[in-house]
Design an enzyme around this catalytic site. Structure first.
Site, short mmCIF file in Angstrom:
data_model
loop_
_atom_site.label_atom_id
_atom_site.label_comp_id
_atom_site.label_asym_id
_atom_site.label_seq_id
_atom_site.Cartn_x
_atom_site.Cartn_y
_atom_site.Cartn_z
N LYS A 66 -16.03 49.13 48.91
CA LYS A 66 -16.33 49.71 50.23
C LYS A 66 -17.68 49.24 50.77
CE LYS A 66 -16.96 52.27 53.71
NZ LYS A 66 -16.22 52.80 54.80
N CYS B 261 -22.59 53.48 59.26
CA CYS B 261 -21.94 52.77 58.16
C CYS B 261 -22.56 51.40 57.92
CB CYS B 261 -20.46 52.61 58.47
SG CYS B 261 -19.72 54.16 58.97
N1 SAJ Z 1 -21.64 44.95 66.22
C1 SAJ Z 1 -22.22 43.79 66.72
N2 SAJ Z 1 -21.47 42.65 66.74
C2 SAJ Z 1 -20.18 42.62 66.32
C3 SAJ Z 1 -19.61 43.79 65.80
C4 SAJ Z 1 -20.37 44.96 65.77
O1 SAJ Z 1 -23.39 43.78 67.13
O2 SAJ Z 1 -19.56 41.55 66.40
C5 SAJ Z 1 -22.43 46.20 66.15
C6 SAJ Z 1 -21.82 47.35 66.94
O3 SAJ Z 1 -22.20 47.30 68.29
C7 SAJ Z 1 -22.38 48.55 66.21
C8 SAJ Z 1 -22.45 48.07 64.76
O4 SAJ Z 1 -22.41 46.65 64.81
O5 SAJ Z 1 -23.69 48.86 66.64
C9 SAJ Z 1 -21.32 48.57 63.87
O6 SAJ Z 1 -20.10 48.60 64.58
P1 SAJ Z 1 -18.70 48.11 63.98
O7 SAJ Z 1 -17.69 48.25 65.05
O8 SAJ Z 1 -18.84 46.80 63.35
O9 SAJ Z 1 -18.43 49.10 62.76
P2 SAJ Z 1 -18.44 50.69 62.55
O10 SAJ Z 1 -19.78 51.05 61.99
O11 SAJ Z 1 -18.00 51.41 63.76
O12 SAJ Z 1 -17.30 50.83 61.42
C10 SAJ Z 1 -17.45 50.13 60.20
C11 SAJ Z 1 -16.12 49.41 59.87
N3 SAJ Z 1 -16.34 48.49 58.77
C12 SAJ Z 1 -15.91 47.22 58.80
O13 SAJ Z 1 -15.38 46.74 59.78
C13 SAJ Z 1 -16.11 46.39 57.59
C14 SAJ Z 1 -15.04 50.45 59.52
O14 SAJ Z 1 -13.86 49.80 59.11
C15 SAJ Z 1 -15.54 51.39 58.42
O15 SAJ Z 1 -14.57 52.39 58.11
C16 SAJ Z 1 -16.80 52.08 58.93
O16 SAJ Z 1 -17.79 51.06 59.18
C17 SAJ Z 1 -17.29 53.06 57.88
O17 SAJ Z 1 -17.11 54.26 58.11
O18 SAJ Z 1 -17.76 52.65 56.82
#
Ligand code: SAJ
Length: 407
Positions: free
Chosen positions: A201, A255
């Site tokens: 995870k 996360c």
């Molecule tokens: N972000 C970027 N660029 C990207 C993708 C995201 O800057 O290309 C930023 C987002 O704006 C945000 C942060 O990263 O600030 C995180 O957002 P996210 O959409 O990547 O992820 P979370 O935190 O909403 O959810 C993640 C997910 N993990 C993965 O994709 C590996 C989700 O599947 C998990 O269940 C969740 O963390 C968790 O609860 O651990």
């Protein structure tokens, strides 16, 4: 009966999904306000499809309570914050929940932990609680780790379709738990041991953090020589084995911006790329501030109160502000005494969390000359035409108006 403990972003959808698929479910939370709201027939946060699922679960008989139930299956999805100074996991809620379960459960019970924990936490911190309760872990009480994997914004789809990991001491217990998730999950369910599930995870979220950090580092490199980072990433991603994520104003949420620290904290000196990635992503809010400053200068602007920040949540179309890059930017701005001057607006956030009032989009746009898009909510995408004539810094690469500044 399944007692789901912790009715936050993960526990609530999971409890509802189980109830809607025929399980007898009681959702428990120590927060009376959450329990009362749910008992009044309302959900506690916004998520696509959540209200419909809630009504289906209520119809199916789900109950909500502050009390722990005497039953044979528990799912723990309580918050596992991290200590900002030590960068280590703070398992206090998990420990308290586990202690409470020990007071009501009987021999043979299965306790499934969905909360994210650093590798080794269940062995080191949770097993002793079972022993202190007078039980033999793995014989009297079965501990299982089934880390959640769902992404806010698309939770219900992912709850149903994502592959899942189930870590258990014994294969037969893993298979028993698999049958529970199989009742609503069409994704693959992989049974393994507890520590592997814990590590997997954290590794998944860390992978994403590192990939985003790479995109953010490219932003800074390309900025020096005026190269178009978005075009470069777009073309690079046409390579069959390259998939660079999107640059942005920083990485927020509870996360991706937290879990990598567990590895840095537990493996200092080894988790080097992981640490560098965290630092790059954490530096982005300040980079955006520098860009704002430069763009103001370039356009002869002096009045900070005519600058508007769009978006307070950590990402688009959610109402969660935890570790949000905008809040980090505001912290830096406070130091320069302009944090309470800029205008801030977010349609997903209805409370007055910062010095600013809550505006509607038109009023907000009417009061500013310079808009900084920090979160790409659907609302701003649908209203791009209203930004004509304004100076715009788009940190999410969603605005195609001519003259828009990007990172
Ligand atoms: N972000 C970027 N660029 C990207 C993708 C995201 O800057 O290309 C930023 C987002 O704006 C945000 C942060 O990263 O600030 C995180 O957002 P996210 O959409 O990547 O992820 P979370 O935190 O909403 O959810 C993640 C997910 N993990 C993965 O994709 C590996 C989700 O599947 C998990 O269940 C969740 O963390 C968790 O609860 O651990």
């Amino acid at each position: 009966m399944i007692n789901v403990i912790g009715l936050g972003y993960i526990g609530l959808p999971t409890a509802l999904m189980l109830a809607a698929h025929g399980w007898e479910v009681v959702g428990t939370d120590y927060n009376q306000e959450i329990v009362n709201t749910l008992n009044l027939g309302q959900t506690t946060f916004k998520e696509q499809g959540l209200d419909e699922l809630f009504h289906a679960a209520v119809k199916a008989g789900i109950r909500f309570s502050e009390d722990y139930m005497k039953t044979d299956t528990y799912i723990l999805s309580v918050a596992t914050p991290y200590d900002k100074l030590s960068k280590k996991i703070d398992p206090q809620y998990l420990i308290k929940a586990m202690q409470s379960v020990m007071k009501v459960c009987t021999k043979g019970a299965i306790v499934i932990i969905e909360s994210t924990v650093s590798p080794g936490t269940i062995d080191k911190q949770i097993r002793p609680i079972v022993e202190a309760g007078g039980f033999v872990p793995g014989e009297d009480i079965h501990l299982v780790h089934a880390p959640e994997r769902i992404i806010p914004g698309n939770m219900l789809y992912e709850l149903k379709h994502n592959a899942r990991t189930i870590g258990a001491d014994h294969l037969n217990v893993g298979e028993q738990v698999k049958a529970i998730y199989d009742s609503f999950c069409v994704g693959e369910i992989i049974v393994t041991d507890i520590k592997t599930a814990e590590m997997t995870k954290v590794v998944e979220n860390t992978y994403r953090d590192i990939n985003i950090a790479y995109a953010n580092e490219l932003v800074k490199i390309c900025h020096v020589d005026n190269m178009d980072v978005y075009e470069i990433i777009r073309i690079a991603n046409r390579h069959p084995r390259v998939n660079i994520l999107k640059p942005g104003p920083g990485v927020g949420g509870h996360c991706i911006s937290v879990d990598p620290w567990f590895l840095v904290g537990d493996y200092p000196g080894l988790a080097n790329i992981i640490l560098a990635a965290r630092r790059i992503n954490d530096s982005m809010p300040e980079f955006v501030l520098e860009r704002i400053h430069d763009i103001m200068k370039e356009n002869g602007m002096r009045d900070v109160s005519r600058v508007g920040l769009y978006g307070l949540t950590y990402k688009e179309n959610v109402d969660d502000m935890r570790e949000s890059p905008t809040l980090q930017m505001l912290d830096c701005m406070e130091k320069h005494l302009c944090g309470n001057l800029v205008k801030i607006y977010d349609p997903m956030v209805k409370e007055d969390v910062v010095a600013n009032q809550y505006y509607d989009l038109d009023t907000f746009l009417g009061e500013i000359d310079f808009l900084v898009i920090l979160v790409g909510h659907k609302e701003i995408i649908d209203n791009m035409h209203k930004l004509k004539g304004k100076v715009v810094l788009d940190t999410r690469n969603i605005c195609d108006l001519e003259g828009t500044y990007r990172l």
